[in-house]
Design a protein around this motif. Sequence first.
Motif, PDB file in Angstrom:
ATOM      1  N   ASP A 109     -28.455 -46.071  16.044  1.00  0.00           N
ATOM      2  CA  ASP A 109     -28.175 -45.764  17.447  1.00  0.00           C
ATOM      3  C   ASP A 109     -28.935 -46.676  18.397  1.00  0.00           C
ATOM      4  O   ASP A 109     -28.471 -46.962  19.503  1.00  0.00           O
TER       5      ASP A 109
ATOM      6  N   THR B 264     -25.474 -34.076   7.554  1.00  0.00           N
ATOM      7  CA  THR B 264     -25.847 -32.912   8.351  1.00  0.00           C
ATOM      8  C   THR B 264     -27.064 -32.199   7.772  1.00  0.00           C
ATOM      9  O   THR B 264     -27.558 -31.244   8.336  1.00  0.00           O
TER      10      THR B 264
ATOM     11  N   ALA C  46     -37.132 -40.572  15.485  1.00  0.00           N
ATOM     12  CA  ALA C  46     -36.175 -40.548  16.600  1.00  0.00           C
ATOM     13  C   ALA C  46     -36.882 -40.671  17.942  1.00  0.00           C
ATOM     14  O   ALA C  46     -36.321 -41.210  18.907  1.00  0.00           O
TER      15      ALA C  46
ATOM     16  N   GLN D  88     -28.871 -42.616   9.138  1.00  0.00           N
ATOM     17  CA  GLN D  88     -27.841 -43.378   9.832  1.00  0.00           C
ATOM     18  C   GLN D  88     -28.097 -43.448  11.330  1.00  0.00           C
ATOM     19  O   GLN D  88     -27.761 -44.432  11.994  1.00  0.00           O
ATOM     20  N   TYR D  89     -28.745 -42.422  11.879  1.00  0.00           N
ATOM     21  CA  TYR D  89     -29.007 -42.375  13.319  1.00  0.00           C
ATOM     22  C   TYR D  89     -29.913 -43.519  13.782  1.00  0.00           C
ATOM     23  O   TYR D  89     -29.977 -43.830  14.985  1.00  0.00           O
TER      24      TYR D  89
ATOM     25  N   PRO E 225     -22.694 -39.830   8.666  1.00  0.00           N
ATOM     26  CA  PRO E 225     -23.997 -39.208   8.926  1.00  0.00           C
ATOM     27  C   PRO E 225     -24.128 -37.877   8.200  1.00  0.00           C
ATOM     28  O   PRO E 225     -23.197 -37.100   8.128  1.00  0.00           O
TER      29      PRO E 225
ATOM     30  N   GLN F  77     -28.839 -39.900   5.743  1.00  0.00           N
ATOM     31  CA  GLN F  77     -29.682 -39.110   6.629  1.00  0.00           C
ATOM     32  C   GLN F  77     -30.359 -39.946   7.713  1.00  0.00           C
ATOM     33  O   GLN F  77     -30.722 -39.431   8.762  1.00  0.00           O
TER      34      GLN F  77
ATOM     35  N   ARG G 141     -38.251 -44.623  17.919  1.00  0.00           N
ATOM     36  CA  ARG G 141     -37.209 -45.644  17.778  1.00  0.00           C
ATOM     37  C   ARG G 141     -37.758 -46.983  17.279  1.00  0.00           C
ATOM     38  O   ARG G 141     -37.654 -48.021  17.956  1.00  0.00           O
TER      39      ARG G 141
END
Length: 434
Positions: free
Chosen positions: A402, A426, A375, A398-399, A424, A396, A378
């Motif tokens: 973004d 958790t 994250a 899926q972010y 998404p 897991q 990126r």
Amino acid sequence: MQRRSRRLDRLCRLCGSSVLESVLDLGATPPCESFLTADGLDEPEPTYPLHVRVCRECLLLQIPALVSPDETFTEYAYFSSFSSSWVEHARRFVAEADRRLTLQDRDDAFVVEVASNDGYLLRHVVDRGIRCLGIEPSVNVGAAARAAGVPTETAFLNPETAARVRAEHGPAALVVANNVYAHIPDVLGFTEGLRTLVADDGLVSIEVHHALKLVAEAQFDTVYHEHFQYWTVLTAMRALEKGDLTVVDVEALPTHGGSIRLWATPSGNAGPPSERTLDLLEAERRAGLHTVAGYRGLESAAREARAAVLEFLLDCRRRGERVVGYGAPGKGNTLLNYCGIRPDLLEYTVDRNPYKHGRFTPGTRIPIHHPDRIAVDRPDVVMVLPWNLEDELTAQLQYVADWGGRVVFPLPSLHTADLSHVTPSTDEPAEALS
């Protein structure tokens, strides 16, 4: 370090035949769990051949036992409980086994798990108030199991260990051997140990990757030095029969890219095999795996899969895209070494297991970080090495969508996950299963 002679290594460990035919040569690699520290990067690494052969007599698919279990499992980097999906798989199994054997209704019920790891499965047995014992060779993960309240003995299973456990605790109504039957070079001694542990009217449950999937989908990364053999239902039945155990039921499972769960009982207590056992045997026969000929296309299929992965990574580099990995499983290290993937193509990988943070993958020297690194950086592409957990890890990761990143699974055929129709997760990211 003692090893069997070259002559013995070329004998089938199930039937003793010397007629073994090569079906997949992956070259030589380091042991897949020998992660390097920064201080060890200038040190040489021992490598051992990964050469799969099939026995023309009994059809057992196998590699030579060049790295002993003592070397691999005394201190082990893999903790099963880091995968939420694997813990849930174990919980469902315990519930099913309890229903099947009415364990909670039996005062003398006793469950033994061989290669019990960190107690990921037996903790559910403990929660049900059923007496149990784990037999786990790895000192560090066995200690984690005991800390979690799961009775665990540090030992390898062999006939002597089994006799001692039975004398101390009595026979077991259920003996569980999940993802260990491939890890044992002494198949006959291990099977004898299973028979010694189980009561005459008890059950042995074995989960193992299905060689049908390995061959049909060219899952070459399933091959590593911890896996000495690769089982079909047919060869597993033959092995268990040598230990006076008879397979009465087999389930097909999605785990590890396609597994089987064998239910066996002492032969004097066995009835006829279930319909689904016969169905799986027929599926193997149709795939050609009840003859040597069915295995002969494996090497060419593995080469094609390797070419697809390398072509993809080279295209990414030409486009200036940043590619990182997710997971540092044993199977991933076979893929990285066979494909010759190094940090110029895969900048780093991440893993939930803190043991691996700051270390480097064996052979390919790719750094391993905490999953949070993705994250922060990126990257353009995240390549998932434990591709067998596709549903769980797609959710897991899926972010990654973004910032327009892609999540790619290299096997059984390289493809990009569709992140637009995923809920998404958790949960924390799962550790890569080996």
